[in-house]
Design a protein around this motif. Structure first.
Motif, PDB file in Angstrom:
ATOM      1  N   GLU A 188       0.321   5.748  -8.752  1.00  0.00           N
ATOM      2  CA  GLU A 188      -0.107   6.218  -7.008  1.00  0.00           C
ATOM      3  C   GLU A 188       1.172   6.045  -7.005  1.00  0.00           C
ATOM      4  O   GLU A 188       0.914   7.433  -5.709  1.00  0.00           O
ATOM      5  CB  GLU A 188      -1.018   5.341  -7.155  1.00  0.00           C
ATOM      6  CG  GLU A 188      -2.663   5.609  -7.417  1.00  0.00           C
ATOM      7  CD  GLU A 188      -3.603   4.287  -6.949  1.00  0.00           C
ATOM      8  OE1 GLU A 188      -2.761   3.972  -6.082  1.00  0.00           O
ATOM      9  OE2 GLU A 188      -4.101   4.246  -7.020  1.00  0.00           O
ATOM     10  N   ALA A 189       1.930   5.552  -6.942  1.00  0.00           N
ATOM     11  CA  ALA A 189       3.174   5.648  -5.786  1.00  0.00           C
ATOM     12  C   ALA A 189       4.106   7.143  -6.549  1.00  0.00           C
ATOM     13  O   ALA A 189       4.793   8.097  -5.805  1.00  0.00           O
ATOM     14  CB  ALA A 189       3.908   4.451  -5.615  1.00  0.00           C
ATOM     15  N   ALA A 190       3.779   7.176  -7.890  1.00  0.00           N
ATOM     16  CA  ALA A 190       4.684   7.980  -8.898  1.00  0.00           C
ATOM     17  C   ALA A 190       4.581   9.568  -8.139  1.00  0.00           C
ATOM     18  O   ALA A 190       4.867  10.398  -8.105  1.00  0.00           O
ATOM     19  CB  ALA A 190       5.121   7.617 -10.093  1.00  0.00           C
ATOM     20  N   ARG A 191       2.985   9.922  -8.075  1.00  0.00           N
ATOM     21  CA  ARG A 191       2.473  10.833  -8.463  1.00  0.00           C
ATOM     22  C   ARG A 191       2.144  10.562  -7.062  1.00  0.00           C
ATOM     23  O   ARG A 191       3.046  12.055  -6.510  1.00  0.00           O
ATOM     24  CB  ARG A 191       0.971  10.626  -8.532  1.00  0.00           C
ATOM     25  CG  ARG A 191       0.164  11.809  -8.557  1.00  0.00           C
ATOM     26  CD  ARG A 191      -1.103  11.540  -8.995  1.00  0.00           C
ATOM     27  NE  ARG A 191      -1.671  10.823 -10.206  1.00  0.00           N
ATOM     28  CZ  ARG A 191      -2.528  10.740  -9.968  1.00  0.00           C
ATOM     29  NH1 ARG A 191      -3.546   9.958  -9.568  1.00  0.00           N
ATOM     30  NH2 ARG A 191      -2.893   9.332 -11.388  1.00  0.00           N
ATOM     31  N   THR A 245       0.592  -1.124   0.012  1.00  0.00           N
ATOM     32  CA  THR A 245      -0.226  -0.725   0.310  1.00  0.00           C
ATOM     33  C   THR A 245       1.343   1.244  -0.094  1.00  0.00           C
ATOM     34  O   THR A 245       1.964   1.290   0.372  1.00  0.00           O
ATOM     35  CB  THR A 245      -0.578   0.487   1.642  1.00  0.00           C
ATOM     36  OG1 THR A 245       0.624   0.443   2.880  1.00  0.00           O
ATOM     37  CG2 THR A 245      -2.201  -1.189   1.301  1.00  0.00           C
ATOM     38  N   LEU A 246       0.597   2.330  -0.601  1.00  0.00           N
ATOM     39  CA  LEU A 246       0.708   3.476  -0.519  1.00  0.00           C
ATOM     40  C   LEU A 246       1.790   3.679   0.901  1.00  0.00           C
ATOM     41  O   LEU A 246       2.482   4.706   1.609  1.00  0.00           O
ATOM     42  CB  LEU A 246      -0.034   4.861  -0.560  1.00  0.00           C
ATOM     43  CG  LEU A 246      -0.258   4.688  -2.348  1.00  0.00           C
ATOM     44  CD1 LEU A 246      -0.982   5.891  -2.482  1.00  0.00           C
ATOM     45  CD2 LEU A 246       1.025   4.950  -2.607  1.00  0.00           C
ATOM     46  N   ALA A 247       1.184   3.777   2.294  1.00  0.00           N
ATOM     47  CA  ALA A 247       1.061   3.036   3.091  1.00  0.00           C
ATOM     48  C   ALA A 247       1.873   3.063   3.812  1.00  0.00           C
ATOM     49  O   ALA A 247       3.327   3.225   4.487  1.00  0.00           O
ATOM     50  CB  ALA A 247      -0.110   3.100   4.644  1.00  0.00           C
ATOM     51  N   THR A 275       5.925  -7.663  -6.450  1.00  0.00           N
ATOM     52  CA  THR A 275       4.006  -8.220  -6.740  1.00  0.00           C
ATOM     53  C   THR A 275       3.198  -7.291  -6.907  1.00  0.00           C
ATOM     54  O   THR A 275       2.364  -7.734  -7.863  1.00  0.00           O
ATOM     55  CB  THR A 275       4.010  -9.480  -5.400  1.00  0.00           C
ATOM     56  OG1 THR A 275       4.736  -9.839  -5.724  1.00  0.00           O
ATOM     57  CG2 THR A 275       2.501  -9.650  -6.012  1.00  0.00           C
ATOM     58  N   ALA A 276       3.482  -6.292  -5.908  1.00  0.00           N
ATOM     59  CA  ALA A 276       1.707  -5.505  -5.505  1.00  0.00           C
ATOM     60  C   ALA A 276       1.820  -4.928  -7.344  1.00  0.00           C
ATOM     61  O   ALA A 276       0.271  -4.333  -7.249  1.00  0.00           O
ATOM     62  CB  ALA A 276       2.029  -4.900  -4.462  1.00  0.00           C
ATOM     63  N   ARG A 285       5.885   4.746   5.396  1.00  0.00           N
ATOM     64  CA  ARG A 285       6.231   4.254   6.385  1.00  0.00           C
ATOM     65  C   ARG A 285       7.599   4.194   6.301  1.00  0.00           C
ATOM     66  O   ARG A 285       8.527   4.348   7.099  1.00  0.00           O
ATOM     67  CB  ARG A 285       5.963   3.286   6.314  1.00  0.00           C
ATOM     68  CG  ARG A 285       5.062   3.251   7.878  1.00  0.00           C
ATOM     69  CD  ARG A 285       4.723   1.999   8.673  1.00  0.00           C
ATOM     70  NE  ARG A 285       3.878   1.446   8.464  1.00  0.00           N
ATOM     71  CZ  ARG A 285       2.200   0.939   7.965  1.00  0.00           C
ATOM     72  NH1 ARG A 285       1.880   1.945   8.662  1.00  0.00           N
ATOM     73  NH2 ARG A 285       1.868   0.096   6.908  1.00  0.00           N
ATOM     74  N   ARG A 286       8.259   3.652   4.886  1.00  0.00           N
ATOM     75  CA  ARG A 286       9.579   3.552   4.884  1.00  0.00           C
ATOM     76  C   ARG A 286      10.555   4.303   4.419  1.00  0.00           C
ATOM     77  O   ARG A 286      11.665   4.154   4.149  1.00  0.00           O
ATOM     78  CB  ARG A 286       9.531   2.270   3.406  1.00  0.00           C
ATOM     79  CG  ARG A 286       9.217   0.779   4.173  1.00  0.00           C
ATOM     80  CD  ARG A 286       9.035  -0.507   2.916  1.00  0.00           C
ATOM     81  NE  ARG A 286       9.054  -1.378   3.452  1.00  0.00           N
ATOM     82  CZ  ARG A 286       7.558  -1.614   4.383  1.00  0.00           C
ATOM     83  NH1 ARG A 286       6.771  -1.406   4.927  1.00  0.00           N
ATOM     84  NH2 ARG A 286       7.845  -3.308   4.825  1.00  0.00           N
TER      85      ARG A 286
END
Lengths: 406, 268
Positions: free
Chosen positions: B126-129, B96-98, B115-116, B102-103
Motif C-alpha cells: 500500500e505504501a509503495a502504491r 499508517t499511511l497517514a 515492525t508495521a 506526514r513525514r
C-alpha cells in the motif's frame, strides 16, 4: 525529581540518563573507567603516542601543539604531560575573561616560567565583556557565555592561524554526564562546543540588542573557524583524559608539589573544594548559583558526585556537602552586580524567569524543590509577576510530568 | 557505474540524539538538530533519521538554550529538514499511511518501516502504491539466535520466523524500494559488519541494500564495499566522535579507489 542512588546527581543534570536500577549514566561510565587495568592504560598511552605522531606529520609550524590553558590544575597537568613527559614545545593559549581570582592570576602567569613555554594571553575589552555579561545573563541566564565561547574558540583560531594541527584539551568533554565511553575516543568537536558550551548561541545572536550595543568587530574572537580552514591545517583536539587516568585530587597534589601551583587560600562559599575554577571568580559563585536557580543543583553536587565515585567520600557525606553548599547565595554576587551595574532586585527578577518547571514548583509565594535527602524544602521568595507565575505553572502543567518530574 | 553511498544514521530517543549499543544501552549526545546540520555540511550522500523512542515523551529538559526544545517528533523532523541538504529517510514508530504522508510532507524523501511491515506485508504494498517504491525502505533488524540469524521486530525485542534473506525477498516482492539491514549484535560493538549476512542478502535481492551495524573504523566500510554487493554503507555512533567525520571517511575510501563520491564540504 529523581536522584541517582550512587552519587548525588539529579535527573535534570545535563544529558544525564538514570537507568532502571536508579544509577545515572555518569556513574555507569565511571564504573567502566574504574575497571580499567594498568594494561589498558598502557595501551591507551600507546594509542595517544600514535595519534600525536599521525596528527603532527603535517605540522608545518615550529610549535608542536596548542594547549588551551586557564592556569588551573588541569592546565598544569596537561602542560606537564606534553612538556615534562613528552618533551614537546607547546604554545600555551589563554582566553582572559577578566574574572581571575588573585591565586588564579599567580598560577596563570607562572606557567610560562615553570614550563619554559611561550604563552599567549588574549582578552576582549572590559566594555565588551560587561555588555556580554549582562546580555547573556538576560538571554540565557548565564553571564559567563563569553568565557565558554572564548575558551572553546580562540585557541582553535590560534591553531589555524599558526598552522598547528595538534590541540591538547584536558578532561574528556562531557564524561560528566556519560555521553561517551572510553572506547569512543571522542575528540573536540564544533558540535559539542556549539550545543553544550555555547548553549546553542553564536556571535550573531549577540548583535542588534536594544540595550547592549555590540558590533561584529567586537566579536571576532567568537567566530569558530570553518571546516575548510580546519581541514587545511588538519587541526584536531585530543582530550588527554581519554588516554591517561583522570584524578583531579591527585593532579592537584602533583602540580602543587612539582610546580608550586597554588590552591584557593580562602574557602569558596558554594563548594568545599579549594582547587577548582580559580580562573573565574564566578564559576563557583554567581554563575554556579544560576545553575542552582535553574536546575536545583550546583558545584557542591558536581564535586561531591565526582568525589563519591573516586572514593573520597560516601554518599551520606556527599549529601551533607550538598545540604551545606548547593543553595548558598555567595558574596561574589555583589561583586558581579557592581561590575555590571545591576541591582540585586533586577538580578532575581531575571534569574527567576529561568527556573526550570521540571525541578521547581511555586508554593505559597516560595520556590520549592525535592532534595537529594528525600524531603522538599523552600528556597526563597518568588520574584516573578503574577502573570509570569501563572505562565510558569502553565508550563509545568504542559510538561505533563509523571509523578512530579520523575 | 552508480556510486556507492555512505550514509550516517541519527538515532532519536525521547527528544535526544543518542548513541546506541546492543539495542539496549543508550547515551544522550545532544539536541536532535545540530548533528544533522553538521552531517549535511560534510556533504553526506544521504541521512537516515530514526526515532527509537518507546513512548511519546520528547523533552530535552532544557528551555534556556539557543535552539527550540521540541515536544514532538514531527516538529523535530521539520527542524532537521530546514538545515539539511541531502536526501533524508525517516523511520521509527510508523504504523499508517497517514504517518508516512506526514513525514514526507515535512521534508522526508523516503520513509523506513520495520515492525508495521512485519505485522502486515500489505502495508509495504500500500505504501509503495501510494507514495512510490523509491520512497519505501524496509528496515530489517536481525540477531543471531543459536546458530541462525533471525529477524526481530519491535525494536529488537520480538523474534519472528524469518531469516534476513527470506524477509528481504518478501519485502522486495511486496514493493519495497530498499532494504536497510541492521545487525543487533553488532550495534555499537565496533567489531565490523555482519559481512556474511549482508553479502548473502545483497547478492540475492535486486533492490539496493544498505548495510548497518558494527562500524568501528573507516576500514570496516571498505570491507563492505569489498566483500558484498551492498549499495550503501551506513553507521551511527562512529560519525559522532570526531569533527568532519563523514569527510574523513569518504576521503579514506576515495583515496583507496573505492567507487564513492569524492570528499567534499557543503557551503551554503
Amino acid at each position: 525529581m529523581n536522584y541517582c542512588k550512587r552519587c548525588v546527581y539529579p535527573q535534570i543534570a545535563v544529558n544525564l540518563e538514570i537507568n532502571n536500577d536508579g544509577i545515572c549514566s555518569s556513574c555507569g561510565v565511571f564504573e567502566k573507567f574504574k575497571k580499567l587495568t594498568p594494561e589498558f592504560w598502557a595501551q591507551r598511552k600507546k594509542k595517544f603516542e600514535e595519534l600525536i605522531k599521525e596528527i603532527s606529520k603535517n605540522n608545518t609550524s615550529d610549535y608542536d601543539c596548542v594547549i588551551p590553558v586557564s592556569g588551573g590544575k588541569d592546565s598544569y597537568y596537561q602542560t606537564h604531560m606534553m612538556v615534562s613527559v613528552y618533551g614537546l614545545k607547546p604554545l600555551l593559549v589563554t582566553y582572559h575573561g577578566n574574572n581571575y581570582l588573585p591565586e588564579g592570576d599567580y598560577n596563570r602567569d607562572r606557567m610560562r616560567h615553570v614550563f619554559n613555554a611561550d604563552h599567549l594571553v588574549f582578552g576582549p575589552s572590559v566594555e565588551v565583556l560587561k555588555k556580554l555579561n549582562r546580555l547573556c545573563f538576560r538571554k540565557m541566564g548565564d553571564m559567563n557565555w563569553h568565557a565558554h565561547c572564548g575558551i572553546m574558540t580562540y585557541p582553535i583560531q590560534v591553531a589555524v592561524k599558526f598552522n598547528i594541527p595538534l590541540v591538547i584539551w584536558g578532561e574528556t568533554s562531557w564524561d560528566i554526564s556519560g555521553m561517551y565511553e572510553p572506547e569512543d575516543f571522542v575528540e573536540f568537536s564544533a558540535r559539542a562546543r556549539h550545543e553544550h558550551s555555547l548553549r546553542g548561541f553564536e556571535w550573531h545572536d549577540m548583535l542588534n540588542d536594544e540595550k547592549e550595543k555590540l558590533s561584529e568587530k567586537d566579536l571576532l574572537w567568537t567566530k569558530y573557524p570553518t571546516d575548510d580552514e580546519i581541514l587545511k591545517v588538519g587541526v584536531r583536539g585530543l582530550y588527554i583524559g581519554n588516554f591517561f587516568r583522570w584524578d583531579p585530587n591527585k593532579h592537584s597534589k602533583m602540580v602543587q608539589e612539582k610546580y608550586g601551583w597554588k590552591p584557593r587560600e580562602v574557602p569558596f562559599e558554594r563548594t568545599y573544594r579549594k582547587f577548582s575554577n580559580l580562573d573565574d571568580r564566578y564559576e563557583n559563585g554567581a554563575h554556579d548559583l544560576l545553575k542552582f536557580i535553574k536546575f536545583g543543583y550546583g558545584r557542591a553536587s558536581d564535586h561531591a558526585s565526582k568525589d563519591i565515585r573516586d572514593g573520597y567520600m560516601t554518599r551520606e557525606e556527599g549529601i551533607e556537602k550538598v545540604r551545606k553548599h548547593d543553595h548558598v547565595v555567595s558574596s561574589d554576587l555583589n561583586y558581579w552586580l557592581d561590575y555590571v551595574g545591576m541591582s540585586e532586585e533586577e538580578f532575581w527578577r531575571v534569574a527567576d524567569t529561568f527556573r526550570d518547571p521540571r525541578v521547581w514548583r511555586i508554593e505559597n509565594g516560595a520556590w520549592v524543590k525535592d532534595n537529594v535527602w528525600g524531603t522538599s524544602s523552600a528556597y526563597g521568595p518568588v520574584y516573578l509577576s503574577e502573570e509570569q507565575s501563572k505562565e510558569f505553572n502553565k508550563r509545568q502543567k504542559n510538561l505533563g510530568l509523571k509523578n512530579n518530574g520523575k | 557505474m552508480k556510486k556507492r553511498r555512505l550514509i550516517p544514521v541519527l538515532l532519536l530517543k525521547n527528544g535526544w540524539l543518542v548513541q546506541s549499543k546492543g539495542f539496549q544501552f543508550y547515551q544522550n549526545l545532544g539536541n536532535p538538530v545540530t548533528s544533522a546540520k553538521r552531517l549535511s555540511e560534510w556533504a553526506s550522500d544521504e541521512l537516515i533519521y530514526l526515532d527509537i523512542s518507546r513512548d511519546e515523551v520528547y523533552d530535552l529538559r532544557r528551555d534556556d538554550l539557543g535552539h527550540e526544545n521540541r515536544r514532538s517528533f514531527l516538529e523535530i523532523i521539520q527542524d532537521v529538514s530546514k538545515v539539511t541538504f541531502m536526501p533524508m529517510t525517516v523511520g521509527g514508530r510508523i504504523r499508517t499511511l497517514a504517518d508516512i504522508e506526514r513525514r514526507l510532507s515535512l521534508g522526508a524523501d523516503k520513509i523506513s518501516i520495520n515492525t508495521a511491515a512485519l505485522l502486515n506485508q500489505n502495508f509495504i504494498t500500500e505504501a509503495a502504491r501510494e507514495f512510490g517504491s523509491q520512497s519505501v525502505v524496509v528496515s530489517v533488524d536481525f540477531k543471531k539466535i543459536g546458530d541462525k540469524f533471525v529477524v526481530m521486530s519491535e525494536g529488537g525485542t520480538k523474534e519472528t520466523d524469518y531469516s534476513p534473506l527470506e524477509w528481504a525477498k518478501i519485502a522486495q516482492s511486496a514493493g519495497a524500494g530498499e532494504i536497510l539491514l541492521n545487525s543487533i549484535d553488532r550495534d555499537g560493538a565496533r567489531t565490523g559488519y555482519e559481512i556474511d549476512v549482508i553479502a548473502e542478502v545483497s547478492e540475492n535481492v535486486k533492490i539496493p541494500v544498505i548495510a548497518c551495524g558494527g562500524a568501528g573504523e573507516w576500514a570496516h566500510f571498505a570491507e563492505i564495499l569489498e566483500k558484498t554487493k551492498a549499495d550503501a554503507v551506513a553507521a551511527a555512533n562512529i560519525f559522532q566522535y570526531t569533527d568532519q567525520s563523514v569527510y574523513q571517511a569518504k576521503k579514506y575510501l576515495y583515496e583507496r579507489g573505492y567507487n564513492v563520491r569524492p570528499p567534499d564540504l557543503l557551503t551554503v
